[in-house]
Design a protein around this motif. Structure first.
Motif, mmCIF file in Angstrom:
data_model
loop_
_atom_site.group_PDB
_atom_site.id
_atom_site.type_symbol
_atom_site.label_atom_id
_atom_site.label_comp_id
_atom_site.label_asym_id
_atom_site.label_seq_id
_atom_site.Cartn_x
_atom_site.Cartn_y
_atom_site.Cartn_z
ATOM 1 N N GLY A 97 0.828 -1.205 0.000
ATOM 2 C CA GLY A 97 0.000 0.000 0.000
ATOM 3 C C GLY A 97 0.861 1.253 0.000
ATOM 4 N N PHE A 146 2.296 1.927 -3.365
ATOM 5 C CA PHE A 146 1.319 2.519 -4.285
ATOM 6 C C PHE A 146 1.155 4.009 -4.019
ATOM 7 C CE2 PHE A 146 -1.261 -1.549 -5.340
ATOM 8 C CZ PHE A 146 -0.151 -2.037 -5.975
ATOM 9 N N PRO A 153 -3.244 7.716 -11.316
ATOM 10 C CA PRO A 153 -2.685 7.923 -9.987
ATOM 11 C C PRO A 153 -3.735 7.912 -8.880
ATOM 12 C CG PRO A 153 -2.258 9.841 -11.382
ATOM 13 C CD PRO A 153 -2.864 8.803 -12.243
ATOM 14 N N LEU A 197 -4.464 4.347 -8.019
ATOM 15 C CA LEU A 197 -3.323 3.778 -7.307
ATOM 16 C C LEU A 197 -3.303 4.272 -5.860
ATOM 17 C CD1 LEU A 197 -1.094 1.928 -8.319
ATOM 18 C CD2 LEU A 197 0.309 3.931 -8.760
ATOM 19 N N MET A 198 -3.559 5.571 -5.703
ATOM 20 C CA MET A 198 -3.576 6.182 -4.378
ATOM 21 C C MET A 198 -4.673 5.572 -3.512
ATOM 22 S SD MET A 198 -2.343 8.759 -2.546
ATOM 23 C CE MET A 198 -1.814 10.190 -3.452
ATOM 24 N N GLY A 246 -3.761 2.064 -2.550
ATOM 25 C CA GLY A 246 -2.695 2.099 -1.552
ATOM 26 C C GLY A 246 -3.218 2.466 -0.177
ATOM 27 N N LEU A 247 -4.011 3.541 -0.113
ATOM 28 C CA LEU A 247 -4.541 3.974 1.178
ATOM 29 C C LEU A 247 -5.473 2.916 1.755
ATOM 30 C CD1 LEU A 247 -5.204 7.760 0.469
ATOM 31 C CD2 LEU A 247 -3.430 6.761 1.910
#
Lengths: 305, 369
Positions: free
Chosen positions: A110, A113, B329, B332-333, B336-337
């Motif tokens: 994570g 990313f 992006p 992806l963000m 990820g979060l």
């Protein structure tokens, strides 16, 4: 023969990059005890940091190792940026987590990313280059050995060697280094011996990420810069760390050297008649890693327990 | 009476069901008012079903057996490429085979690879397995990318037929379709209403069948042994179980389900390329499984649905132009979060396995003989 020398020269450059990446990965693996999948993107982060800084300092006069002085300043900025981000990530994300090493591994994906998303959002996905003109091969080497090595290649090898020697001196000659080695060896024992392992872990993040960033900068200098360079090389770095033996910084260096060399020696396979193109270089590194794991699960330099 | 009320649903489950119901109603409303094209809705349903299959497949490996498989994209890709290479008109090797037959081509490839990858790696320690499987998946992707004489390389494979295209009667009912968002063409396809609907029916049947099959084996003695292996492999070994064999079986079953998703994907999107085999696909599926609840098949389905919501929703968000960040992006963000926050706040996921592990009959009030 000259062909093989050329491959070895290329291998030395690539190994320098892999070694810088694998040291940090190995440090995190041994002290924080997880496979940090964000390490590759830390390399990318450093490379972009240096890219921006080079835009600022690039104009400074003078050269060293055939590169502008400003480049080395930019390198330092990239390393510092990666160190700051890694420490913040450790304090904000990893440290408060109450989970096992697998949970940390997944979390680090994570984190990877998020790093990459930020870089993509700011810089886009286009290829970028440091604005340094490329020079041809160094004439002396080309004439005597028939090997094409550019000043840029040489600068990468020398800078990496300086950083590795500096790390060696830090680990062996300073109190901090002794504490780091003790903590890497056995965190619990280190803690009861009075070492403030929390601080040592922070230092380890700083050192590991700064070296990773340097690897990223050199990688971008060697080829090109885009948001995926670090992640694309991560598996090769993992192969180096595992080959060398997790938990051993010197093992990681050795593994990095071997994997980097093997990566660049892949063309030899087609020279001897095996139809393996250059595109398979990472794959070759990988297959070697899996093979080593099967025979020696703790790597070449790992302790045999 | 038992203290565990197996018949009732917890408030969280009701909440999740309510939310999904509301979302479905919203989507239907969007279609009825003409805001959303029916073809796009069918596509969304197909895509969600595909991610559900992928996450259920991974759940067998990671949720049941505790194996960290980072090669989801490879098995998905083999399913997709297996069927595409056999059926596509643009295929460099075969082409023209009926999808019903090609399905088994994709599954066969995946089964072979599962054994080839599983044999050396399943003996490895957890994190080594993760790295090795990710690496081997990359080897598969590099192979497909570079061996263009067999795989069409980076160009990808086109000319894949719809799953039911060779059925008589249905073949003709097609019309070309372009889907626009804010003036930009987003999505081109030759739409055939009946075959698209049939596709949805097909995938619903597949998802339901896989779900029921997994629920059955999860509760069986085989599933219990796997859970023991996940908790304490040495214990299972001590109890005389051949843990490697059990893990291998779970690995192959999971991989086949992932390949099934790939086969379906090929016939849904009608195009496959090495891009589909990027590691990001694997990580999407991982998010789906840990978000839904590791070990829970209902959770895996919820997770699969969520992934499609993130993937497709970000398009709409960025198309409105209100955000200063591109769709890629942003996606992806968010992913990820999401990973960071799930592990931190709700490591057991939204629908963790609870009642799934218990036969309703085994609790009082059932058919006591």
């Amino acid at each position: 023969m000259a062909q093989i020398l050329q491959y070895l020269a290329n291998g030395l450059v690539f190994s320098s990059i892999i070694i810088l990446g694998s040291i940090g990965l190995s440090l995190v693996y041994s002290i924080a005890d997880f496979a940090n999948f964000a390490h590759g993107d830390t390399m990318t982060l450093g490379a972009y940091g240096a890219f921006v800084a080079f835009g600022v300092f690039g104009g400074l006069g003078g050269t060293a190792l055939g590169l502008p002085i400003g480049f080395f300043l930019a390198l330092a900025v990239g390393m510092a940026l990666a160190a700051v981000v890694a420490v913040l990530t450790h304090l904000l994300v990893y440290k408060p987590l109450d989970t096992d090493s697998i949970g940390l591994l997944i979390t680090s994906i994570g984190v990877a990313f998020v790093y990459r998303a930020v870089l993509q959002a700011i810089f886009g996905t286009d290829f970028l280059q440091y604005d340094i003109s490329r020079s041809g091969p160094i004439p002396v080497l080309l004439e005597t050995l028939d090997v094409a090595v550019t000043q840029r290649d040489l600068a990468i090898i020398v800078s990496a060697a300086v950083l590795v020697v500096a790390l060696h001196l830090l680990l062996q000659r300073t109190t901090l280094g002794r504490k780091m080695r003790a903590t890497a060896d056995n965190p619990d024992l280190a803690r009861v011996s009075g070492i403030r392992t929390d601080r040592v872990i922070l230092v380890m993040w700083v050192v590991g990420s700064a070296l990773a960033a340097a690897g990223g900068v050199f990688l971008a200098l060697y080829s090109q810069l885009d948001p995926r360079i670090g992640f694309n090389i991560l598996l090769v770095v993992f192969a180096a760390v595992i080959l060398g033996g997790i938990g051993s910084v010197y093992g990681a260096m050795l593994g990095g050297l071997l994997i980097g060399m093997l990566h660049e020696l892949t063309p030899l396979l087609s020279d001897v008649g095996l139809p393996v193109s250059n595109a398979y270089a990472p794959a070759v590194a990988f297959v070697i890693m899996v093979a080593v794991l099967l025979v020696r699960p703790r790597g070449i330099a790992g302790d045999a327990s | 009476m038992s203290t565990l009320d197996v018949g009732g649903y917890s408030s969280r489950e009701k909440g999740v069901a309510g939310l999904l119901g509301a979302l479905a109603a919203l989507l239907l409303l969007a279609v009825l008012t003409g805001f959303l094209a029916p073809a796009y809705l069918l596509y969304l349903v197909g895509l969600s079903a595909m991610y559900m299959l992928l996450s259920m497949g991974l759940n067998v490996q990671w949720g049941y057996g505790g194996m960290i498989n980072f090669s989801v994209a490879a098995f998905f890709g083999l399913g997709a490429y297996g069927t595409a290479l056999l059926t596509a008109s643009g295929s460099p090797i075969a082409g023209g085979v009926s999808p019903v037959v090609a399905l088994f081509g994709g599954l066969g490839l995946a089964a072979v690879l599962a054994v080839i990858i599983g044999y050396p790696t399943l003996k490895l320690r957890d994190d080594y397995l993760a790295i090795a499987s990710l690496g081997l998946a990359e080897v598969v992707r590099i192979f497909i990318l570079n061996e263009s004489q067999w795989t069409a390389g980076s160009a990808g494979l086109t000319g894949i037929p719809l799953f039911f295209s060779d059925w008589p009667v249905l073949g003709d009912l097609t019309y070309p379709y372009v889907f626009y968002v804010g003036g930009t063409p987003l999505f081109y396809t030759t739409q055939s209403v009946v075959t698209s609907l049939l596709n949805v029916v097909l995938v619903t049947v597949i998802v339901a069948a896989v779900y029921l099959f997994l629920r059955r084996i999860h509760r069986s003695p085989w599933g219990r042994v796997l859970r023991t292996i996940r908790t304490d492999e040495d214990l299972a070994e001590t109890l005389g179980k051949n843990t490697f064999a059990f893990k291998m079986q779970a690995f192959v079953i999971g991989s086949l389900i992932m390949a099934l998703a790939g086969v379906f994907y090929s016939h849904l999107v009608l195009f496959v390329s090495p891009q589909d085999l990027q590691p990001i696909t694997t990580f999407y599926v991982w998010v789906a499984v840990i978000l839904g609840g590791t070990g829970s098949d209902r959770g895996a389905m919820l997770g699969g649905f969520t992934i499609v919501a993130i993937q497709q929703g970000t398009r709409f968000l960025t198309d409105t132009g209100a955000l200063p960040i591109g769709a890629a992006p942003l996606r992806l963000m968010l992913v990820g979060l999401l990973i960071i926050f799930i592990v931190r706040l709700r490591p057991e996921g939204i629908l963790p396995p609870e009642r799934e592990l218990i036969w309703p009959d085994s609790l009082g009030g059932g058919r006591d003989e």
